[in-house]
Design a protein around this motif. Structure first.
Motif, PDB file in Angstrom:
ATOM      1  N   LEU A  85       0.838  -1.204   0.000  1.00 28.68           N
ATOM      2  CA  LEU A  85       0.000   0.000   0.000  1.00 28.68           C
ATOM      3  C   LEU A  85       0.871   1.253   0.000  1.00 28.68           C
ATOM      4  O   LEU A  85       0.610   2.210  -0.737  1.00 28.68           O
ATOM      5  N   ALA A  86       1.912   1.230   0.839  1.00 27.80           N
ATOM      6  CA  ALA A  86       2.800   2.395   0.942  1.00 27.80           C
ATOM      7  C   ALA A  86       3.531   2.656  -0.373  1.00 27.80           C
ATOM      8  O   ALA A  86       3.743   3.809  -0.760  1.00 27.80           O
ATOM      9  N   GLU A  87       3.902   1.610  -1.058  1.00 29.08           N
ATOM     10  CA  GLU A  87       4.702   1.762  -2.280  1.00 29.08           C
ATOM     11  C   GLU A  87       3.872   1.978  -3.546  1.00 29.08           C
ATOM     12  O   GLU A  87       4.363   2.523  -4.528  1.00 29.08           O
ATOM     13  N   ASN A  88       2.584   1.592  -3.490  1.00 26.34           N
ATOM     14  CA  ASN A  88       1.803   1.606  -4.726  1.00 26.34           C
ATOM     15  C   ASN A  88       0.549   2.478  -4.709  1.00 26.34           C
ATOM     16  O   ASN A  88       0.036   2.815  -5.769  1.00 26.34           O
ATOM     17  N   LEU A  89       0.053   2.830  -3.524  1.00 27.47           N
ATOM     18  CA  LEU A  89      -1.214   3.565  -3.488  1.00 27.47           C
ATOM     19  C   LEU A  89      -1.129   4.944  -2.858  1.00 27.47           C
ATOM     20  O   LEU A  89      -2.111   5.669  -2.849  1.00 27.47           O
ATOM     21  N   SER A  90       0.009   5.321  -2.313  1.00 30.81           N
ATOM     22  CA  SER A  90       0.124   6.651  -1.717  1.00 30.81           C
ATOM     23  C   SER A  90      -0.037   7.704  -2.795  1.00 30.81           C
ATOM     24  O   SER A  90       0.478   7.576  -3.906  1.00 30.81           O
ATOM     25  N   ASN A  91      -0.786   8.764  -2.485  1.00 31.11           N
ATOM     26  CA  ASN A  91      -1.017   9.827  -3.468  1.00 31.11           C
ATOM     27  C   ASN A  91      -1.048  11.190  -2.767  1.00 31.11           C
ATOM     28  O   ASN A  91      -0.617  11.318  -1.620  1.00 31.11           O
ATOM     29  N   SER A  92      -1.575  12.187  -3.450  1.00 34.68           N
ATOM     30  CA  SER A  92      -1.571  13.545  -2.897  1.00 34.68           C
ATOM     31  C   SER A  92      -2.567  13.719  -1.755  1.00 34.68           C
ATOM     32  O   SER A  92      -2.521  14.709  -1.027  1.00 34.68           O
ATOM     33  N   MET A  93      -3.486  12.761  -1.589  1.00 34.60           N
ATOM     34  CA  MET A  93      -4.467  12.845  -0.507  1.00 34.60           C
ATOM     35  C   MET A  93      -4.110  11.940   0.662  1.00 34.60           C
ATOM     36  O   MET A  93      -4.287  12.302   1.818  1.00 34.60           O
ATOM     37  N   ILE A  94      -3.606  10.744   0.352  1.00 31.07           N
ATOM     38  CA  ILE A  94      -3.370   9.742   1.388  1.00 31.07           C
ATOM     39  C   ILE A  94      -2.015   9.082   1.188  1.00 31.07           C
ATOM     40  O   ILE A  94      -1.660   8.687   0.071  1.00 31.07           O
ATOM     41  N   THR A  95      -1.264   8.967   2.279  1.00 34.41           N
ATOM     42  CA  THR A  95       0.020   8.266   2.267  1.00 34.41           C
ATOM     43  C   THR A  95       0.006   7.197   3.344  1.00 34.41           C
ATOM     44  O   THR A  95      -0.356   7.464   4.492  1.00 34.41           O
ATOM     45  N   PHE A  96       0.363   5.981   2.979  1.00 36.06           N
ATOM     46  CA  PHE A  96       0.499   4.895   3.947  1.00 36.06           C
ATOM     47  C   PHE A  96       1.947   4.889   4.432  1.00 36.06           C
ATOM     48  O   PHE A  96       2.868   4.644   3.649  1.00 36.06           O
ATOM     49  N   SER A  97       2.134   5.177   5.698  1.00 38.79           N
ATOM     50  CA  SER A  97       3.488   5.313   6.235  1.00 38.79           C
ATOM     51  C   SER A  97       4.186   3.969   6.373  1.00 38.79           C
ATOM     52  O   SER A  97       3.705   3.077   7.080  1.00 38.79           O
ATOM     53  N   LYS A  98       5.328   3.821   5.705  1.00 43.21           N
ATOM     54  CA  LYS A  98       6.131   2.605   5.840  1.00 43.21           C
ATOM     55  C   LYS A  98       6.689   2.479   7.253  1.00 43.21           C
ATOM     56  O   LYS A  98       6.885   1.382   7.768  1.00 43.21           O
ATOM     57  N   ASP A  99       6.952   3.628   7.872  1.00 41.73           N
ATOM     58  CA  ASP A  99       7.614   3.643   9.180  1.00 41.73           C
ATOM     59  C   ASP A  99       6.646   3.476  10.345  1.00 41.73           C
ATOM     60  O   ASP A  99       7.076   3.248  11.468  1.00 41.73           O
ATOM     61  N   PHE A 100       5.348   3.633  10.074  1.00 44.66           N
ATOM     62  CA  PHE A 100       4.378   3.484  11.159  1.00 44.66           C
ATOM     63  C   PHE A 100       3.537   2.237  10.907  1.00 44.66           C
ATOM     64  O   PHE A 100       2.359   2.297  10.561  1.00 44.66           O
ATOM     65  N   TYR A 101       4.169   1.099  11.071  1.00 46.73           N
ATOM     66  CA  TYR A 101       3.492  -0.191  11.019  1.00 46.73           C
ATOM     67  C   TYR A 101       3.976  -1.004  12.207  1.00 46.73           C
ATOM     68  O   TYR A 101       5.182  -1.222  12.384  1.00 46.73           O
ATOM     69  N   PHE A 102       3.055  -1.448  13.046  1.00 44.47           N
ATOM     70  CA  PHE A 102       3.417  -2.220  14.231  1.00 44.47           C
ATOM     71  C   PHE A 102       2.529  -3.462  14.342  1.00 44.47           C
ATOM     72  O   PHE A 102       1.303  -3.363  14.223  1.00 44.47           O
ATOM     73  N   SER A 103       3.151  -4.618  14.575  1.00 41.49           N
ATOM     74  CA  SER A 103       2.438  -5.846  14.910  1.00 41.49           C
ATOM     75  C   SER A 103       3.153  -6.472  16.102  1.00 41.49           C
ATOM     76  O   SER A 103       4.337  -6.798  16.014  1.00 41.49           O
ATOM     77  N   ALA A 104       2.438  -6.624  17.200  1.00 44.32           N
ATOM     78  CA  ALA A 104       3.064  -7.095  18.431  1.00 44.32           C
ATOM     79  C   ALA A 104       3.199  -8.619  18.492  1.00 44.32           C
ATOM     80  O   ALA A 104       3.721  -9.156  19.472  1.00 44.32           O
ATOM     81  N   ASP A 105       2.723  -9.331  17.457  1.00 47.37           N
ATOM     82  CA  ASP A 105       2.849 -10.798  17.398  1.00 47.37           C
ATOM     83  C   ASP A 105       2.255 -11.486  18.627  1.00 47.37           C
ATOM     84  O   ASP A 105       2.728 -12.534  19.044  1.00 47.37           O
ATOM     85  N   TRP A 106       1.230 -10.877  19.203  1.00 50.82           N
ATOM     86  CA  TRP A 106       0.533 -11.408  20.380  1.00 50.82           C
ATOM     87  C   TRP A 106       1.492 -11.626  21.556  1.00 50.82           C
ATOM     88  O   TRP A 106       1.312 -12.532  22.368  1.00 50.82           O
ATOM     89  N   ASP A 107       2.490 -10.760  21.620  1.00 52.73           N
ATOM     90  CA  ASP A 107       3.470 -10.794  22.709  1.00 52.73           C
ATOM     91  C   ASP A 107       3.245  -9.557  23.573  1.00 52.73           C
ATOM     92  O   ASP A 107       3.406  -8.423  23.105  1.00 52.73           O
ATOM     93  N   GLU A 108       2.869  -9.763  24.838  1.00 53.73           N
ATOM     94  CA  GLU A 108       2.521  -8.638  25.717  1.00 53.73           C
ATOM     95  C   GLU A 108       3.681  -7.672  25.901  1.00 53.73           C
ATOM     96  O   GLU A 108       3.491  -6.450  25.956  1.00 53.73           O
ATOM     97  N   LYS A 109       4.903  -8.192  25.982  1.00 56.89           N
ATOM     98  CA  LYS A 109       6.066  -7.316  26.151  1.00 56.89           C
ATOM     99  C   LYS A 109       6.291  -6.465  24.905  1.00 56.89           C
ATOM    100  O   LYS A 109       6.600  -5.272  24.996  1.00 56.89           O
ATOM    101  N   LYS A 110       6.136  -7.080  23.726  1.00 56.62           N
ATOM    102  CA  LYS A 110       6.257  -6.315  22.476  1.00 56.62           C
ATOM    103  C   LYS A 110       5.163  -5.262  22.400  1.00 56.62           C
ATOM    104  O   LYS A 110       5.393  -4.136  21.965  1.00 56.62           O
TER     105      LYS A 110
END
Length: 378
Positions: A85-110
């Protein structure tokens, strides 16, 4: 000359028109300004990728994004999808941030670590809108630690899990959570009407989140109304060790199949593409009818019944509309959180045959999706 009264009316109309025009201009400016979107999830889950895909597809149909075919990424991870999405659909209205993606992998500490990192980025306005996918994510960011618009998606029960105050009010100006208040009531009522069970088995993690995923309060309420017993079995769900989560559900299905005459298959980490063939084998061998809380995909793989989610199209349309309204200038808190999915029945005829259940004609008449085989069955 204009009379004083007519002058007042003229000025009122002129001012109201100009205020309206300024609002339109302001909204247009907000839409045209690139809004940076971020993403946070508790861990991989098949519904998350589907909902994100359908939301983006609806955003394309709304004209917010360019029409492109989204690749079919394998597995339950959303990381590859978000990068695409970040590489192919970002435009002048909406940008999908590559740097703001988080998945905690169901780990409470993460989860705790990533929540701190993400909150710091939100405070520093590194993104303009956050997609908080699932209950964990909603609980982590529905607070006053930041004020970035936060759209909570796919939380099983945002009210009982303390994400929002009520269906009418999220409790935070920047928070919106989708709520279908009657979804689980409809499921349990329908399951009981069709099967007429006296002992309903339900496997879930005995935590606030686990009870929320399982809609336990609703199940107990319906049990009292419809006069059936609830037989619980406790599992492990939101943990990083997927093997333990998987085995806990398999063990519970073996146990419940001996104690109950029906099982409500709830959303949790241990119910997934790896375990479903085994779970279906257990319930079919013991001739136990099942109802999938999740939807049609589990019926396709052998669970007996569900109210399917039409491929998540309707919820995707709803989420896209919320995002469009937020970037047009509306406060998330002002947008209705109420969502009622069009009912779509799903039934697996092969599983019905194996357990000796003869679906009534009225059920087949209501079914939009009927499966005659068990996908991936043994």
């Amino acid at each position: 000359m204009l009379s004083f009264k007519k002058l007042i009316i003229f000025l009122a109309v002129f001012l109201s028109v100009n205020v309206f025009a300024e609002q339109l201009i302001d909204k247009k400016q907000k839409i045209n300004k690139p809004w940076v979107l971020g993403y946070f999830e508790g861990g991989p889950y098949s519904d998350y990728k589907k909902i994100l895909t359908e939301t983006v597809t609806a955003m394309m149909n709304d004209g917010l994004l360019e029409q492109k075919r989204i690749p079919a990424f394998s597995g339950e991870q959303t990381a590859e999808l978000w990068t695409w999405l970040a590489e192919n659909l970002s435009n002048s209205m909406i940008t999908f941030s590559k740097d703001f993606y988080f998945s905690a992998d169901w780990d409470e500490k993460k989860r705790e670590k990533y929540q701190v990192e993400a909150t710091e980025l939100l405070i520093n306005k590194k993104v303009d809108l956050l997609i908080a996918m699932g209950t964990w994510a909603g609980q982590s960011f529905a607070n006053n630690q930041h004020n970035v618009p936060t759209i909570v998606m796919s939380a099983s029960d945002p009210i009982s899990s303390n994400i929002v105050r009520s269906i009418e009010d999220s409790g935070y100006d920047h928070v919106h959570a989708t709520i279908d208040p009657e979804r689980y009531q409809r499921q349990i009522t329908l399951f009981h009407e069709v099967i007429g069970f006296k002992r309903l088995g339900i496997a879930y993690e005995d935590t606030v989140e686990g009870r929320s995923y399982a809609a336990l309060d609703i199940v107990l309420q319906k049990a009292e109304q419809l006069n059936f017993d609830v037989i619980p079995c406790f599992t492990l769900s939101d943990i990083s060790d997927s093997n333990k989560a998987n085995m806990s559900v398999i063990d519970c299905f073996n146990e419940l199949s001996k104690k109950t005459d029906a099982i409500y298959v709830t959303v949790q980490g241990g119910v997934n593409r790896e375990t479903l063939p085994t779970l279906v084998e257990i319930v079919n061998k013991n001739k136990i009818p099942t109802f999938s809380q999740s939807g049609v995909d589990e019926v396709k793989k052998g669970m007996l019944l569900s109210l399917s989610q039409a491929g998540f199209k309707y919820v995707g349309d709803f989420q896209a509309d919320v995002i469009k309204r937020v970037i047009s200038g509306e406060s998330p808190r002002e947008i209705s959180q109420f969502f009622e999915e069009p009912p779509r029945m799903a039934v697996n005829i092969k599983s019905a045959e194996i357990i000796g259940f003869n679906p009534p004609l009225i059920l087949l008449g209501l079914a939009d999706e009927i499966f005659h085989t068990i996908e991936g069955g043994r």
